[in-house]
Design a protein around this motif. Structure first.
Motif, PDB file in Angstrom:
ATOM      1  N   ASN A 173     -14.304  11.836 -14.111  1.00  0.00           N
ATOM      2  CA  ASN A 173     -15.203  12.529 -13.188  1.00  0.00           C
ATOM      3  C   ASN A 173     -15.518  13.940 -13.673  1.00  0.00           C
ATOM      4  O   ASN A 173     -14.653  14.619 -14.225  1.00  0.00           O
ATOM      5  CB  ASN A 173     -14.579  12.625 -11.795  1.00  0.00           C
ATOM      6  N   TRP A 199     -17.807  15.358  -6.871  1.00  0.00           N
ATOM      7  CA  TRP A 199     -17.847  15.032  -8.291  1.00  0.00           C
ATOM      8  C   TRP A 199     -19.046  14.160  -8.623  1.00  0.00           C
ATOM      9  O   TRP A 199     -19.662  13.563  -7.750  1.00  0.00           O
ATOM     10  CB  TRP A 199     -16.560  14.383  -8.764  1.00  0.00           C
ATOM     11  N   ARG A 201     -20.510  11.373 -11.904  1.00  0.00           N
ATOM     12  CA  ARG A 201     -19.980  10.407 -12.861  1.00  0.00           C
ATOM     13  C   ARG A 201     -21.148   9.676 -13.492  1.00  0.00           C
ATOM     14  O   ARG A 201     -22.102   9.307 -12.789  1.00  0.00           O
ATOM     15  CB  ARG A 201     -19.083   9.434 -12.090  1.00  0.00           C
TER      16      ARG A 201
END
Length: 238
Positions: A173, A199, A201
């Motif tokens: 992440n 986060w 990704r």
């Protein structure tokens, strides 16, 4: 730094809102909070009340953004395969709180896709319990750890009084904000625990955005949380 995508009214994008699961996270009310924003930013929005639509490969191929709000619940193998294939091909996946990080607990391939799983939300001391949902609400700080990212740029550290998610995550992440669970008298852990709050990704050609605040509409209306989620939806979209 990756910028947010520009809005092109001549080429509307398609957003798929998938909601359901535990009613305590207000899946209808919270998603309705952001649907007007998506429309204002050029999305045609389809709403589905369960993840069965993920198995429709033709449908998913035309989706630019999936906004998921399904706490707990279950998902079939063809549905998770369809979601993963769509994200890998460029469809964005975004969500908040239990609607994305406490979904489909028994499906490891889903957990790998989103990069984290809700573990706990240490609440108030037992002597302060009243038997309501507020027993799990604690005052805590959200600390911005990446001030250059377009999702968190200009957002200050801020305080919330709501569930503070203790997260199990992996190192893939890109963490934009964190919170720290303090070690209090009576807690069984022996030191502070830092958990990611926001986060992103990358997954194939797709992008995943996660924000752990969002227990209910009131939390999502916090100006900082709402701004982060709005930016995250646009960042994740194809």
């Amino acid at each position: 730094m990756t910028s947010l995508p520009d809005f092109d009214a001549a080429q509307p994008r398609r957003a798929l809102v998938v909601r359901g699961g535990w009613d305590g996270h207000q899946p209808v009310e919270t998603t309705e909070l952001f649907i007007p924003f998506l429309i204002e930013n050029g999305f045609a929005v389809d709403v589905h009340e369960d993840p069965a639509c993920y198995a429709d490969r033709a449908l998913m191929a035309g989706v630019d953004l999936v906004v998921q709000c399904v706490t707990m619940g279950s998902i079939g193998s063809d549905e998770i395969a369809g979601l993963r294939a769509a994200v890998e091909a460029g469809t964005g996946l975004a969500g908040w709180h239990g609607g994305i990080v406490d979904s489909f607990r028994n499906e490891p391939s889903y957990l790998q896709l989103v990069g984290g799983q809700f573990g706990a939300h240490p609440g108030r001391p037992p002597e302060e319990w009243t038997g309501g949902p507020g027993d799990n609400f604690v005052a805590h700080t959200v600390t911005i750890s990446d001030r250059a990212h377009p999702i968190t740029s200009g957002v200050p550290d801020f305080e919330l009084v709501t569930e503070q998610y203790w997260m199990f995550v992996d190192g893939y992440n890109d963490v934009l904000a964190t919170t720290t669970q303090r070690r209090r008298p009576g807690d069984p852990w022996h030191g502070e625990v830092v958990s990611p709050v926001v986060w992103t990704r990358r997954w194939g050609a797709g992008r995943v955005f996660v924000a752990t605040p969002g227990h209910d509409v009131d939390v999502l209306r916090d100006p900082n949380v709402e701004l982060i989620v709005r930016r995250g939806l646009l960042w994740a979209s194809r």
